[in-house]
Scaffold this motif. Structure first.
Motif, PDB file in Angstrom:
ATOM      1  N   LEU A   1       4.858   3.283  29.056  1.00 44.16           N
ATOM      2  CA  LEU A   1       5.543   2.160  29.853  1.00 44.16           C
ATOM      3  C   LEU A   1       4.920   2.135  31.044  1.00 44.16           C
ATOM      4  N   ASP A   2       4.774   3.168  31.892  1.00 46.34           N
ATOM      5  CA  ASP A   2       4.287   2.708  33.362  1.00 46.34           C
ATOM      6  C   ASP A   2       2.721   2.375  33.295  1.00 46.34           C
ATOM      7  N   GLU A   3       2.092   2.843  32.465  1.00 43.76           N
ATOM      8  CA  GLU A   3       0.659   2.656  32.213  1.00 43.76           C
ATOM      9  C   GLU A   3       0.439   1.278  31.715  1.00 43.76           C
ATOM     10  N   ALA A   4       1.386   0.790  30.775  1.00 43.58           N
ATOM     11  CA  ALA A   4       1.282  -0.603  30.548  1.00 43.58           C
ATOM     12  C   ALA A   4       1.516  -1.533  31.483  1.00 43.58           C
ATOM     13  N   VAL A   5       2.673  -1.207  32.199  1.00 49.15           N
ATOM     14  CA  VAL A   5       2.901  -2.469  33.168  1.00 49.15           C
ATOM     15  C   VAL A   5       1.905  -2.378  34.384  1.00 49.15           C
ATOM     16  N   ASP A   6       1.428  -1.343  34.760  1.00 48.09           N
ATOM     17  CA  ASP A   6       0.374  -1.259  35.832  1.00 48.09           C
ATOM     18  C   ASP A   6      -0.851  -2.274  35.271  1.00 48.09           C
ATOM     19  N   LYS A   7      -0.832  -2.089  34.104  1.00 48.73           N
ATOM     20  CA  LYS A   7      -2.306  -2.892  33.582  1.00 48.73           C
ATOM     21  C   LYS A   7      -2.073  -4.249  33.418  1.00 48.73           C
ATOM     22  N   LEU A   8      -0.616  -4.675  33.195  1.00 47.26           N
ATOM     23  CA  LEU A   8      -0.359  -5.938  33.192  1.00 47.26           C
ATOM     24  C   LEU A   8      -0.425  -6.481  34.694  1.00 47.26           C
ATOM     25  N   LEU A   9      -0.104  -5.966  35.878  1.00 47.09           N
ATOM     26  CA  LEU A   9      -0.048  -6.241  37.210  1.00 47.09           C
ATOM     27  C   LEU A   9      -1.391  -6.281  37.666  1.00 47.09           C
ATOM     28  N   ALA A  10      -2.486  -5.574  37.085  1.00 47.22           N
ATOM     29  CA  ALA A  10      -3.750  -5.385  37.444  1.00 47.22           C
ATOM     30  C   ALA A  10      -4.393  -6.533  36.553  1.00 47.22           C
ATOM     31  N   LYS A  11      -3.858  -7.390  35.690  1.00 47.10           N
ATOM     32  CA  LYS A  11      -4.532  -8.227  34.765  1.00 47.10           C
ATOM     33  C   LYS A  11      -5.629  -7.589  34.002  1.00 47.10           C
ATOM     34  N   ASP A  12      -5.334  -6.548  33.636  1.00 46.60           N
ATOM     35  CA  ASP A  12      -6.444  -5.570  32.852  1.00 46.60           C
ATOM     36  C   ASP A  12      -5.908  -5.522  31.346  1.00 46.60           C
ATOM     37  N   TYR A  13      -6.244  -6.665  30.777  1.00 45.92           N
ATOM     38  CA  TYR A  13      -5.761  -6.773  29.220  1.00 45.92           C
ATOM     39  C   TYR A  13      -6.549  -7.986  28.382  1.00 45.92           C
ATOM     40  N   GLU A  14      -6.624  -7.826  27.285  1.00 45.05           N
ATOM     41  CA  GLU A  14      -7.034  -8.995  26.445  1.00 45.05           C
ATOM     42  C   GLU A  14      -6.006  -9.821  25.956  1.00 45.05           C
ATOM     43  N   ILE A  15      -6.232 -11.033  25.433  1.00 45.39           N
ATOM     44  CA  ILE A  15      -5.224 -11.865  24.777  1.00 45.39           C
ATOM     45  C   ILE A  15      -5.775 -12.084  23.130  1.00 45.39           C
ATOM     46  N   GLU A  16      -5.008 -11.677  22.149  1.00 41.17           N
ATOM     47  CA  GLU A  16      -5.563 -11.810  20.790  1.00 41.17           C
ATOM     48  C   GLU A  16      -4.470 -13.051  20.419  1.00 41.17           C
ATOM     49  N   GLU A  17      -4.916 -14.201  19.917  1.00 39.69           N
ATOM     50  CA  GLU A  17      -4.222 -15.043  19.059  1.00 39.69           C
ATOM     51  C   GLU A  17      -4.350 -14.847  17.661  1.00 39.69           C
ATOM     52  N   ARG A  18      -2.866 -15.164  17.091  1.00 36.96           N
ATOM     53  CA  ARG A  18      -2.953 -14.869  15.602  1.00 36.96           C
ATOM     54  C   ARG A  18      -2.023 -16.281  15.073  1.00 36.96           C
ATOM     55  N   SER A  19      -2.330 -16.671  13.943  1.00 34.95           N
ATOM     56  CA  SER A  19      -1.952 -17.800  13.385  1.00 34.95           C
ATOM     57  C   SER A  19      -0.448 -17.847  13.114  1.00 34.95           C
ATOM     58  N   MET A  20       0.425 -18.809  13.360  1.00 29.32           N
ATOM     59  CA  MET A  20       1.853 -18.848  12.789  1.00 29.32           C
ATOM     60  C   MET A  20       1.890 -20.014  11.878  1.00 29.32           C
ATOM     61  N   LEU A  21       3.002 -20.294  11.128  1.00 28.81           N
ATOM     62  CA  LEU A  21       3.242 -21.194  10.380  1.00 28.81           C
ATOM     63  C   LEU A  21       4.561 -21.973  10.451  1.00 28.81           C
ATOM     64  N   THR A  22       4.309 -23.340  10.011  1.00 32.47           N
ATOM     65  CA  THR A  22       5.658 -24.141  10.489  1.00 32.47           C
ATOM     66  C   THR A  22       6.054 -24.491   9.040  1.00 32.47           C
ATOM     67  N   VAL A  23       7.208 -24.064   8.975  1.00 34.01           N
ATOM     68  CA  VAL A  23       7.814 -24.225   7.495  1.00 34.01           C
ATOM     69  C   VAL A  23       9.028 -25.483   7.715  1.00 34.01           C
ATOM     70  N   ARG A  24       8.876 -26.397   6.781  1.00 39.20           N
ATOM     71  CA  ARG A  24       9.804 -27.551   6.945  1.00 39.20           C
ATOM     72  C   ARG A  24      10.395 -27.802   5.592  1.00 39.20           C
ATOM     73  N   VAL A  25      11.611 -28.044   5.367  1.00 38.28           N
ATOM     74  CA  VAL A  25      12.409 -28.358   4.164  1.00 38.28           C
ATOM     75  C   VAL A  25      12.854 -29.721   4.091  1.00 38.28           C
ATOM     76  N   PHE A  26      12.442 -30.592   3.001  1.00 40.48           N
ATOM     77  CA  PHE A  26      12.831 -31.670   2.860  1.00 40.48           C
ATOM     78  C   PHE A  26      13.901 -32.309   1.684  1.00 40.48           C
ATOM     79  N   ARG A  27      14.542 -33.237   1.817  1.00 35.50           N
ATOM     80  CA  ARG A  27      15.507 -33.805   0.609  1.00 35.50           C
ATOM     81  C   ARG A  27      15.529 -35.270   0.638  1.00 35.50           C
ATOM     82  N   ASN A  28      15.105 -35.698  -0.210  1.00 35.59           N
ATOM     83  CA  ASN A  28      15.163 -37.232  -0.177  1.00 35.59           C
ATOM     84  C   ASN A  28      14.215 -37.690   1.131  1.00 35.59           C
TER      85      ASN A  28
END
Length: 307
Positions: free
Chosen positions: A116-143
């Motif tokens: 945890l401590d190491e992770a927070v330190d990296k956040l504050l130092a902006k020492d990280y990458e961002i990985e994007e993953r796809s999400m789905l939109t699900v909709r239900v229709f009736r009439n």
């Protein structure tokens, strides 16, 4: 000059998550950050009933009131369920999440409390990458009226009720001709969801960066019905080709009943899930650590002495 803003999303039914949330809030505040906190409850979807089919909140309205696009990142404390809930809440505002496991499997989490401590330190130092993953939109229709919608990172599952027989599903992918699937249910999943329910149903594992979706039948009634992988640029329509009522569930969390005249519309969401990675993403390492994939075989003896 205004303070930078961070968020914390935590599972409030786990004492350890509550304790650590307070510790992180104190550390971030002491470093000059404005910290906003919420629980994962706001992203938990509801289940409708036959007499009350409309019970959910619109996708863009799940974000907590004090969270907005000014938040630079959010820390999530919990298991995979809390991670899924947090993305339903925060993905519409494009907020990247650092996921810390306080649960069990933690397949979607980036690190553990021991780091945890190491992770927070990296956040504050902006020492990280961002990985994007796809999400789905699900909709239900009736009439032609939309009854229900949700944002999902893993999958949409449509299946028969426990006391009914096998069902038929008419599935149309993009502009292709509809196909009939006879099975107990079907799963439409993202690459992230390929290691969840779809994997148990016999579907392949798909690495996260591949721009595809997957259809996997559950207990199909034909040897020819197997998982199908297709472009995530294609939308999917699912019609229940059976007189029986069915049940739809997204991310194993919430859903609604599907009646014979209903249909489900699924497409890649405009909102990606943005994971903060403290080291370069290594999907095979996660498969090996969490699912035991690719572990070396135990060497067999070259000879056996018989008595």
């Amino acid at each position: 000059m205004p303070k930078p803003i961070a968020g914390i999303v935590y599972n409030d039914i786990k004492p350890i998550a509550c304790k650590v949330a307070s510790e992180i809030e104190e550390k971030l505040a002491g470093s000059g950050w404005d910290v906003r906190m919420t629980t994962g409850v706001g992203g938990i979807l509801e289940y409708s009933t036959p007499g009350s089919p409309v019970c959910n909140t619109r996708i863009e309205q799940l974000t907590p009131p004090n969270f907005d696009r000014d938040i630079e990142f959010a820390v999530v404390l919990g298991g995979d369920g809390t991670v899924l809930s947090a993305f339903r809440q925060l993905a519409p505002h494009n907020i990247p999440l650092l996921t810390i496991n306080t649960g069990h499997m933690g397949f979607l989490t980036e690190t553990y409390l021991t780091h945890l401590d190491e992770a927070v330190d990296k956040l504050l130092a902006k020492d990280y990458e961002i990985e994007e993953r796809s999400m789905l939109t699900v909709r239900v229709f009736r009439n032609d009226a939309m009854l229900w919608e949700a944002l999902t990172l893993n999958e949409m599952v449509l299946h028969r009720e426990p006391l009914t027989s096998m069902c038929h599903f008419e599935v149309q992918i993009g502009q292709h001709a509809p196909v009939d699937v006879a099975a107990d249910g079907i799963i439409i999943s993202t690459p992230t969801g390929s290691t969840a329910y779809s994997l148990s149903a016999g579907g392949p594992v798909v690495t996260p960066e591949v721009p595809v979706l997957q259809l996997a039948p559950i207990c199909p009634h034909s040897l020819a019905s197997r998982a199908l992988v297709f472009s995530d640029r294609e939308s999917v329509k699912v019609f229940p080709a059976t007189p029986n009522r069915m049940v739809m569930v997204v991310d194993g969390n919430g859903g609604c009943y599907i009646l014979p005249d209903d249909h489900i519309y699924i497409e890649k969401s405009v909102y990606p899930a943005r994971f903060i990675r403290l080291r370069s993403p290594e999907f095979f390492r996660i498969l090996r650590e969490k699912l035991g994939w690719g572990l070396p075989h135990i060497a067999k003896p070259t000879s056996v002495e018989l008595p």
